[in-house]
Every structure is written in structure tokens, then in C-alpha cells.
Scaffold this active site. Structure first.
Site, mmCIF file in Angstrom:
data_model
loop_
_atom_site.group_PDB
_atom_site.id
_atom_site.type_symbol
_atom_site.label_atom_id
_atom_site.label_comp_id
_atom_site.label_asym_id
_atom_site.label_seq_id
_atom_site.Cartn_x
_atom_site.Cartn_y
_atom_site.Cartn_z
ATOM 1 N N TYR A 1 -65.814 26.433 -12.707
ATOM 2 C CA TYR A 1 -66.724 25.650 -13.553
ATOM 3 C C TYR A 1 -67.025 26.323 -14.889
ATOM 4 C CZ TYR A 1 -70.100 28.604 -11.002
ATOM 5 O OH TYR A 1 -70.754 29.650 -10.426
ATOM 6 N N LYS A 2 -66.503 27.529 -15.111
ATOM 7 C CA LYS A 2 -66.732 28.209 -16.391
ATOM 8 C C LYS A 2 -65.620 27.802 -17.360
ATOM 9 C CE LYS A 2 -69.611 31.709 -14.251
ATOM 10 N NZ LYS A 2 -69.635 32.917 -13.417
ATOM 11 N N ARG B 1 -76.578 35.494 -24.878
ATOM 12 C CA ARG B 1 -75.162 35.512 -24.525
ATOM 13 C C ARG B 1 -74.501 34.228 -25.017
ATOM 14 N NH1 ARG B 1 -72.895 35.177 -18.399
ATOM 15 N NH2 ARG B 1 -73.843 33.131 -18.665
HETATM 16 C C1 PLP Z 1 -70.446 32.945 -12.176
HETATM 17 C C2 PLP Z 1 -70.189 34.098 -11.284
HETATM 18 C C3 PLP Z 1 -70.270 33.943 -9.894
HETATM 19 C C4 PLP Z 1 -70.699 32.635 -9.319
HETATM 20 O O1 PLP Z 1 -70.794 32.590 -7.946
HETATM 21 P P1 PLP Z 1 -71.163 31.201 -7.231
HETATM 22 O O2 PLP Z 1 -70.900 31.422 -5.833
HETATM 23 O O3 PLP Z 1 -70.292 30.147 -7.878
HETATM 24 O O4 PLP Z 1 -72.581 30.885 -7.539
HETATM 25 C C5 PLP Z 1 -69.928 35.035 -9.098
HETATM 26 N N1 PLP Z 1 -69.544 36.208 -9.640
HETATM 27 C C6 PLP Z 1 -69.488 36.383 -10.986
HETATM 28 C C7 PLP Z 1 -69.062 37.700 -11.552
HETATM 29 C C8 PLP Z 1 -69.814 35.338 -11.848
HETATM 30 O O5 PLP Z 1 -69.767 35.507 -13.146
#
Ligand code: PLP
Length: 413
Positions: A223-224, A372
Site C-alpha cells: 500500500y506504500k 516526513r
Molecule cells: C509500513 C511498515 C509496516 C506495516 O506493517 P502492517 O502490518 O502493514 O501494519 C511494517 N514494517 C515497516 C518497516 C513498515 O514501514
């Protein structure tokens, strides 16, 4: 040297080989969106796909769509697309569950492959969910596992023969620093330990080659920078050499060797499918494919080059135009060591971020004092960067960030 002008940025935009991708995303008019590293915007194709999967596949096809629309295979077929993005082979990646859950699964598998070793090595400033998942696993396993935290510069020195698993995030979620995956993974292998890499802030924007680095396991979200949508399924990579041996503990029916035989007892699938647990969020998964397809069409070298130039331009403009306002750079100055977001430290960071958002420049605040901004090369232009710095300057000059309506924190920052 003369200062950078908006005209210089416009010239860079005209020469930008990725400029055409901007129109593939649905971003509100006037908004400059620097949060593609937190939640990417919807691809227009995702909106079309969402309608199709709801109306045709679910609405008309109903249960038949598990076969006719290949729903059951989606974790594999979309996993194969992610494989191309992270340097894995076909059949080594799944799209399934969340990053946190996948981390639990691969960490469990990894520590059980090193039964006589007791240490999971992690970076202390890492994204907290990774630490929490490791701590939960250690509490559950009852085999005296120790989570050893180290800072980013001491990682290589901390890898010794007591370490079972080295579990790290490639691009740091606040600073954007890139760890040297090849060197650290090589050191991990020499020590007889296994590697788990989190690629959340890398996939789709920083080149990654898990197999060239001989990585054992990896996870990351879609989702990023992959623009999969809020809560879209994450990915999980298991190097093929671990097939049949790497076992995760959430042994649901989707990870069974023959799910539709409905046998009484669990029998693990002999490939990456053992990492599946149960029924997947098909709507979310189907929609995520649109973002993956865009990423696969974009030239990786151009993406990385533009990402380095955008973040560099921002840092230069802050230096030229915003000095004296109390900002400090919390990201590497060397673009080779920097991912695609930049953090600035300021003691009024929260208020400044809110004031920027009210001027249609959307970034985020990371406690305690970081602003950020993510520079997603597929939809951010060089003039966007110029305009954002212009608005930041306005905010700082008129003291808008001091106004009380920017003070109370939201639940999600
Ligand atoms: C965004 C992110 C997550 C997200 O974890 P979810 O299980 O999707 O909430 C995990 N680790 C890192 C390093 C992130 O940047």
C-alpha cells in the site's frame, strides 16, 4: 552558484521520462501528495478494476469466480508480479495477509531452522511492529530466544555465531537510510545465520535483488509505493532452497498440500504456499494488481534516478530557501544512501505538518519531531517540489503552525 528557480524545475519536468505516469493516478486537483510512502494514491485502473470485481466477479460470478476469475490463485499470480520487482524467481513470492503477520510467519520459520541458536538481531530504531512481532514470538516459543537490538552502524559487528536470524528493514521508515543488503546478508550467511528483510519502504522505488544478495526471507507491504490501497495484502518471499523445510505455524487450510482434499490432518504444501493460512481478501487483492502493473511498466533505473533527484532537489531547496527556520536534515545527504523519502527535524514538526496539509501539501508527522515527505517518482514532479517548499516558506513566515487548531494530535499521524 546561482539559486534554483521554478523554471529550472519545469525544464527537469519536460525532460522527465516518467512524466506520463502522473495521469495514471487519481489525485485530488491542487494537492501535492508527499505521502505515497505511507498510502499510495489510487491508480485509475484500480477504480475500474474495483467496479469489475464487485459487479462482475462477485455480483454475477459469485462462488464460480474462485475458478473462473482465478481468485484462488491470486496470492501466487500477484506474488509472481512482486517477484519481478524484488529480484525473486517465479514461485518464491506470495501476496497474502499483512506485513506484520507475514513477519511472524517467516521469523517463526527462520528461527525453527536454527534450533540451537538463541538470538534474533534487530535494529533498535526500526518500525516498531517488527520489534513487537519478534517479542511476541519470543514470548510464545518458550525456548529462551533473545531479541538483541543494535544501532544501524553496528549491525555487521553484532552478527556472530549466537545469532539465529538477522531481521532488518532495508530503508528506514523515518530517516530513509538504506542498509547495505548485500554486505549484511553476506555477513549473516558467513555466521551461519538466516536473513529476514523488510522491504516496506523499498518495493517499487529502491532497486532490490533478493536473490543476487542470497536473502533467505523477505516481507513488505503493497500500500506504500506499490499503490495497492489501504490495507492491501502484503508480500512474502521465501528463497526456493528453503522449500519443504521452512515451516510457519499458522497452519491453515490454504497452506495444506491439497486444500480441497479436506483431509483431517495438516500436511504442509512443499513450496511457498505453506506460508498461506486462510481465505484471502480478494477484493483488496484484485485491486492491488493495478498498482503492481504500473510499477512493472516503469523503468527501474529511471525511477531510482528520479527519486534521487527529487529528494536531492528538496534538500537543496530547503538549504537555499528555509535556512534560519530551525530545520535539520534527518536523512542521509548522500543520495546513494537515501531511499525515496526525506525527514526534517523541527521542534514544531506537528504544527508545521498540519499547516502544510491545510495548504494542500500532504506529508506526515513522525513522533517526536519529524516531518516526513515521500517523493514517489511516478506522480511527483520537480515543480511539485518547488511549490511545496514555497508553501513551507509561507507557513514558516506567517507563523501559521503556531495556531492552536494545529495543536491537538490526530489518532493517525
Ligand atoms: C509500513 C511498515 C509496516 C506495516 O506493517 P502492517 O502490518 O502493514 O501494519 C511494517 N514494517 C515497516 C518497516 C513498515 O514501514
Amino acid at each position: 552558484m546561482r539559486n534554483i528557480s521554478r523554471q529550472d524545475c519545469a525544464i527537469l519536468d519536460r525532460r522527465d521520462p516518467l512524466a506520463g505516469f502522473r495521469d495514471e493516478f487519481d489525485i485530488p486537483a491542487g494537492m501535492i501528495y508527499f505521502d505515497g510512502n505511507s498510502l499510495g494514491p489510487p491508480p485509475r485502473a484500480a477504480l475500474i478494476r474495483a467496479k469489475e470485481v464487485l459487479e462482475k466477479e462477485w455480483g454475477e460470478g459469485l462462488v464460480k469466480s474462485w475458478n473462473t476469475a482465478n481468485w484462488f490463485q491470486l496470492p501466487r499470480t500477484l506474488g509472481d508480479k512482486v517477484a519481478k520487482i524484488i529480484g525473486a524467481d517465479q514461485g518464491e513470492v506470495l501476496l497474502t495477509d499483512s506485513t506484520s503477520i507475514n513477519l511472524h510467519k517467516v521469523l517463526s520459520a527462520a528461527v525453527s531452522l536454527r534450533p540451537r541458536r538463541r538470538v534474533i538481531l534487530m535494529e533498535s530504531g526500526n518500525f516498531p511492529t517488527n520489534n513487537y512481532i519478534a517479542q511476541g514470538l519470543a514470548a510464545q516459543l518458550n525456548r529462551r530466544l533473545e531479541i538483541r537490538f543494535t544501532d544501524s552502524v553496528s549491525i555487521a559487528d553484532a552478527i556472530d555465531e549466537s545469532v539465529a536470524v538477522v531481521c532488518l528493514t532495508h530503508v528506514h521508515y523515518i530517516s530513509g537510510s538504506i542498509l547495505d543488503m548485500a554486505a549484511i546478508t553476506a555477513k549473516t550467511r558467513q555466521a551461519g545465520a538466516l536473513s529476514v528483510w523488510d522491504l516496506c519502504h523499498s518495493a517499487g522505488v529502491v532497486p532490490v535483488d533478493v536473490n543476487a544478495c542470497k536473502v533467505d526471507f523477505a516481507v513488505g507491504c503493497t500500500y506504500k509505493y506499490l499503490n495497492g490501497g489501504p490495507g492491501s495484502p502484503a508480500f512474502l518471499f521465501v528463497a526456493r532452497r528453503h522449500n519443504g523445510r521452512a515451516r510457519q505455524p499458522l497452519t491453515g487450510w490454504w497452506g495444506h498440500a491439497d486444500p480441497f482434499a479436506f483431509e483431517r490432518d495438516y500436511r504442509p504444501a512443499h513450496d511457498v504456499r505453506q506460508m498461506l493460512s486462510g481465505t484471502q481478501p480478494i477484493l483488496s487483492m484484485a485491486v492491488a494488481e493495478a498498482g503492481l502493473d504500473i510499477c512493472l511498466r516503469a523503468d527501474t533505473t529511471s525511477v531510482r534516478e528520479k527519486s534521487r533527484k527529487l529528494t536531492g532537489l528538496f534538500i537543496d531547496l530547503i538549504g537555499e530557501r528555509c535556512s534560519g527556520f530551525g530545520f535539520t536534515l534527518a536523512s542521509p545527504l548522500d543520495s546513494a544512501r537515501r531511499g525515496s523519502h526525506v525527514s526534517l527535524e523541527h521542534d514544531q514538526a506537528y504544527g508545521i505538518v498540519q499547516a502544510l496539509i491545510s495548504r494542500q501539501v500532504v506529508g506526515d508527522f513522525r513522533a517526536p519531531s519529524n516531518i516526513r515527505l515521500g517523493f514517489a517518482p511516478l506522480f511527483i514532479s520537480y515543480t511539485d517540489v518547488w511549490d511545496a517548499v514555497e508553501r513551507l516558506l509561507e507557513v514558516m513566515k506567517d507563523g501559521q503552525w503556531r495556531r492552536p487548531n494545529h495543536a491537538p494530535p490526530n489518532t493517525v499521524t
